[in-house]
Write an enzyme that holds these catalytic residues in place. Structure first.
Site, PDB file in Angstrom:
ATOM      1  N   ASP A   2      -0.817  -0.545  -3.860  1.00 56.94           N
ATOM      2  CA  ASP A   2       0.168  -1.453  -4.454  1.00 56.94           C
ATOM      3  C   ASP A   2       0.619  -2.509  -3.442  1.00 56.94           C
ATOM      4  OD1 ASP A   2       1.720  -2.412  -6.474  1.00 56.94           O
ATOM      5  OD2 ASP A   2       3.298  -0.910  -6.281  1.00 56.94           O
ATOM      6  N   HIS A  19      -5.565  -9.398  -4.023  1.00 51.44           N
ATOM      7  CA  HIS A  19      -6.552  -8.361  -4.347  1.00 51.44           C
ATOM      8  C   HIS A  19      -7.784  -8.502  -3.438  1.00 51.44           C
ATOM      9  CE1 HIS A  19      -4.102  -7.214  -7.665  1.00 51.44           C
ATOM     10  NE2 HIS A  19      -4.350  -8.277  -8.403  1.00 51.44           N
ATOM     11  N   LEU A 113     -18.773  11.014   2.805  1.00 47.70           N
ATOM     12  CA  LEU A 113     -17.503  10.820   2.086  1.00 47.70           C
ATOM     13  C   LEU A 113     -17.717  10.704   0.575  1.00 47.70           C
ATOM     14  CD1 LEU A 113     -14.393  10.084   2.244  1.00 47.70           C
ATOM     15  CD2 LEU A 113     -15.130   7.691   2.290  1.00 47.70           C
TER      16      LEU A 113
END
Ligand code: FPP
Length: 220
Positions: A2, A19, A113
């Site tokens: 956020d 973004h 990962l």
């Protein structure tokens, strides 16, 4: 993740610039996650509620996802990262859907990962989906395992640590089932400013928290 919009606003830039900068932070934490042996990381990239944003921002985000897949697929493969999506991607354009499916397939044999990307994700609809699927394949009362086996996260461990940047202390319909016993870490830093140091601080917080899972360990 956020705070992208506020990061951009502070610089008098369009929200999409925040973004875009947020993508750099993703790179930073993926590297850190690998360095510190995190097995699974989940990024909340687009929620079911994000469709309410202006179409310019939504289109910008879709373009960003698509460009990121084009530019990052090779790097994800080289770094042995397995990508999976949490959420219903059938609403995206056919082109974006096939890019996403191809990314999942190309990374599916990777063993490093586990990187989950939540796209068009909402925890309540995930839970409803799981209940509906489970009740179709079973008569009688459902057990927890019937439900967990039908979530997007089936076969994955519960969340240990949830990090929310940007100062808000709320969960915003994120992995509500899977965070039942998670440690919650909220920081004011806006996502585009989130650094390796911030990630390590969060890991220290987690490491120094005694986990009780409802029992009295440590109190007696
Ligand atoms: C929330 O910040 C952030 C989003 C809704 C989008 C996050 C997406 C990215 C960082 C790109 C991800 C790309 C890939 C390939 C995973 P906000 O817009 O709500 O910020 P604000 O609270 O300051 O307005």
């Amino acid at each position: 993740m956020d705070g992208n919009g506020r990061w951009a606003k502070k610089r008098l830039l369009p929200r999409i610039a925040g973004h875009k900068k947020g993508l750099d932070s993703i790179g930073v934490i993926i590297k850190s996650a690998i360095n510190y042996n995190v097995s699974t990381a989940t990024l909340y990239a687009f929620s079911t509620e994000n469709w309410n944003r202006p179409s310019e921002e939504i289109n910008g985000l879709m373009e960003l996802f698509s460009d990121a897949i084009d530019s990052q697929t090779d790097k994800l493969i080289t770094n042995d990262i397995r990508v999976r999506i949490l959420g219903d991607i059938s609403i995206f354009t056919n082109k974006l859907q096939s890019k996403i499916k191809s990314l999942i397939k190309k990374t599916s044999i990777n063993k490093g990962l586990n990187l989950n990307i939540a796209l068009n994700y909402g925890a309540r609809s995930e839970i409803i989906m799981a209940v509906n699927k489970a009740s179709k394949s079973k008569t009688g009362a459902l057990l927890e395992k019937d439900l967990t086996g039908n979530l997007y996260t089936k076969d994955m461990p519960d969340v240990d640590l949830l990090i929310r940047t940007g100062g808000q202390k709320r969960l915003s319909n994120f992995l509500l089932w899977q965070i039942a016993y998670s440690e919650l870490y909220f920081i004011d830093t806006l996502w585009p400013d989130f650094s390796d140091k911030d990630f390590i601080d969060a890991l220290y917080f987690f490491q120094n928290t005694e986990r009780k899972f409802g029992n009295l360990k440590g109190n007696i």
